[in-house]
Motif scaffolding. Structure first.
Motif, PDB file in Angstrom:
ATOM      1  N   ILE A 202      39.896  38.796  34.485  1.00  0.00           N
ATOM      2  CA  ILE A 202      38.985  38.453  33.378  1.00  0.00           C
ATOM      3  C   ILE A 202      37.600  38.139  33.949  1.00  0.00           C
ATOM      4  N   ALA A 203      37.570  37.503  35.121  1.00  0.00           N
ATOM      5  CA  ALA A 203      36.275  37.196  35.743  1.00  0.00           C
ATOM      6  C   ALA A 203      35.518  38.483  36.059  1.00  0.00           C
ATOM      7  N   ALA A 204      36.253  39.506  36.540  1.00  0.00           N
ATOM      8  CA  ALA A 204      35.592  40.775  36.868  1.00  0.00           C
ATOM      9  C   ALA A 204      34.967  41.388  35.615  1.00  0.00           C
ATOM     10  N   GLY A 224      41.366  32.437  47.961  1.00  0.00           N
ATOM     11  CA  GLY A 224      41.125  33.879  47.811  1.00  0.00           C
ATOM     12  C   GLY A 224      40.377  34.172  46.520  1.00  0.00           C
ATOM     13  N   LEU A 225      40.649  33.410  45.477  1.00  0.00           N
ATOM     14  CA  LEU A 225      39.968  33.627  44.202  1.00  0.00           C
ATOM     15  C   LEU A 225      38.481  33.267  44.327  1.00  0.00           C
ATOM     16  N   ILE A 229      35.478  35.826  43.543  1.00  0.00           N
ATOM     17  CA  ILE A 229      34.456  35.602  42.509  1.00  0.00           C
ATOM     18  C   ILE A 229      33.058  35.542  43.138  1.00  0.00           C
ATOM     19  N   GLU A 230      32.958  34.835  44.264  1.00  0.00           N
ATOM     20  CA  GLU A 230      31.618  34.604  44.820  1.00  0.00           C
ATOM     21  C   GLU A 230      31.133  35.758  45.691  1.00  0.00           C
ATOM     22  N   ASN A 231      32.027  36.273  46.566  1.00  0.00           N
ATOM     23  CA  ASN A 231      31.548  37.285  47.516  1.00  0.00           C
ATOM     24  C   ASN A 231      31.734  38.720  47.036  1.00  0.00           C
ATOM     25  N   LYS A 232      32.710  38.947  46.177  1.00  0.00           N
ATOM     26  CA  LYS A 232      32.922  40.325  45.705  1.00  0.00           C
ATOM     27  C   LYS A 232      32.256  40.564  44.348  1.00  0.00           C
ATOM     28  N   LEU A 233      32.284  39.521  43.506  1.00  0.00           N
ATOM     29  CA  LEU A 233      31.745  39.738  42.148  1.00  0.00           C
ATOM     30  C   LEU A 233      30.345  39.146  41.969  1.00  0.00           C
TER      31      LEU A 233
END
Ligand SMILES: O=P(O)(O)OC[C@H]1O[C@H](O)[C@H](O)[C@@H](O)[C@@H]1O
Length: 429
Positions: A202-204, A224-225, A229-233
């Protein structure tokens, strides 16, 4: 129920001033309670206590005549509000998919309602949108839950929907909790998208719509989340406290102090979006997934749930994770004259001071609940339960051995607290 307070439909007497839902959620049938809603959302503890004490007061002063008068059903009007609600979900998917009437045509989607209230999603949402739904299961409400508990955090429940997806070769499986304020999904390969995986998904979606926004979660979410959220999204992960109301209220508060937040979501599957008036609505969360799938199909990217699976392929999940619930015996003399909460706080304080003095244990720099520590390549969080005389311990690690070591760290700190039942923890040593 909430939507009846914000929907303009004179023929349905809406908007109403308030609504009440009777539900035990996934708990046994004899643990029903009330949820109260106004157009500002679900009421919190203080308002509910106030209402209940005023109701008790009124009840104590009622005469037989007034009880009879209040039973006069001529002022009670029944309206099919579920149809209104379901059609708003249908419209949301149609709109998100570019206005197509049947944007899910060609998709095979399974619903597992676990004999809760979520069965409506099949006939009133998926079918009008064109999806085929064969293999869906446990759609009839039955508070005895004869098949599995409707709970997206429950292993047996997730295994049941996963099996249904694989057995039927479906594109997607959807599972709701009893009163549909929580949900989770399974992709066509049987990958479970619940807990951290659902939050990541949902964050993505939300971060693609609102780049850089803050995602509020509960306290037991994984490292990992945060990385995802911070580094990938490119978003901000605000790991707050357990409790859906805490998480939602924090999302609203952040916006009020100028920090943009569009999603507040718990690992339990309670998720609330700003665009949906901050209601934790499991059906709406699933609508966000359906829109993504329908839009991919409309854009010629094919049918299936790959578009969802791909969104979270960079989420790193820990190899081993465990939630161990340590019960506090409230009648034990070790509690002295204090409550179980005082006792739990004492244990947490002790754990914190041990952590501070051990260079191998790294306390999380920002933490809103309990004691969260990184150790042996993983992490643990020990906190007080919101409602029960329990200290839940969450551990995640790269291997069984690492989780064992982390469990050992906690055990060495709590072992002398005689009122704490350590059996569940000792299984991990
Ligand atoms: O603190 P715990 O015992 O783990 O329970 C916490 C849970 O309590 C209830 O079920 C709430 O609905 C959840 O939002 C919350 O996460």
């Amino acid at each position: 129920m909430f939507y009846s307070t914000v929907t303009d439909r004179e023929d349905m007497f809406c908007p109403v001033d308030g609504s009440i839902m009777i539900t035990a959620s996934h708990l046994p049938y004899n643990r029903n309670g009330f949820k109260f809603f106004t157009s500002s959302g679900g009421l919190g503890k203080a308002d509910i206590s106030n209402i209940l004490s005023r109701a008790a007061d009124i009840y104590a002063r009622l005469s037989n005549e007034s009880v009879q008068a209040s039973a006069d059903s001529s002022s009670i009007k029944k309206v099919p509000f579920m149809d209104e609600y379901a059609s708003s979900l249908v419209e949301a998917v149609r709109k998100g998919a570019g206005g197509l009437e049947r944007p899910l045509e060609g998709f095979h989607i399974i619903v597992d309602a676990g004999n809760g209230a979520g069965g409506f999603f099949l006939g009133k949402v998926l079918v009008p949108l064109g999806a085929s739904t064969s293999g869906s299961q446990f759609l009839e409400p039955d508070g005895m839950f004869p098949n599995h508990i409707p709970n997206p955090e429950d292993k047996e429940a997730m295994a049941a929907v996963k099996k249904a997806v694989l057995d039927n070769g479906a594109d997607l499986g959807i599972i709701f909790d009893t009163d549909v304020d929580r949900a989770a999904a399974v992709d066509s390969n049987g990958n479970e998208m619940n807990r951290n995986g659902l939050i990541a998904l949902i964050a993505a979606i939300i971060l693609a719509e609102h780049p850089g926004t803050t995602i509020v979660t509960d306290s037991v979410t994984s490292d990992g989340l945060t990385d995802f959220i911070e580094n990938k999204l490119g978003g901000k992960h605000h790991r707050f406290k357990r409790g859906y109301k805490n998480v939602i209220d924090e999302g609203i508060r952040l916006n009020s102090v100028g920090q943009e937040c569009h999603l507040a979501i718990e690992t339990s599957g309670h998720g609330a979006l700003k665009e949906n008036l901050w209601l934790d609505d499991g059906a709406y969360l699933m609508v966000k997934l359906l829109i993504k799938m329908a839009a991919a199909k409309a854009a010629g990217e094919g049918i299936g749930s790959k578009v969802l699976t791909d969104l979270i392929q960079d989420l790193q999940e820990a190899e081993v994770s465990a939630e161990i619930r340590l019960k506090i015996d409230q009648n034990h003399s070790d509690l002295g004259s204090g409550s179980f909460r005082d006792y739990g706080e004492r244990i947490l304080k002790h754990l914190e001071s041990v952590t501070d003095s051990d260079p191998n244990l790294k306390k999380a720099p920002v933490n809103y609940e309990g004691v969260r520590v990184s150790a042996h390549g993983g992490w643990f969080l020990l906190r007080l339960s919101l409602h029960d005389p329990v200290l839940p311990l969450n551990i995640e690690g790269p291997s069984k051995a690492a989780v064992q070591k982390i469990a050992g760290v906690v055990h060495s700190v709590v072992k002398d607290y005689k009122a704490l039942d350590l059996k569940a923890l000792e299984k991990y040593l």
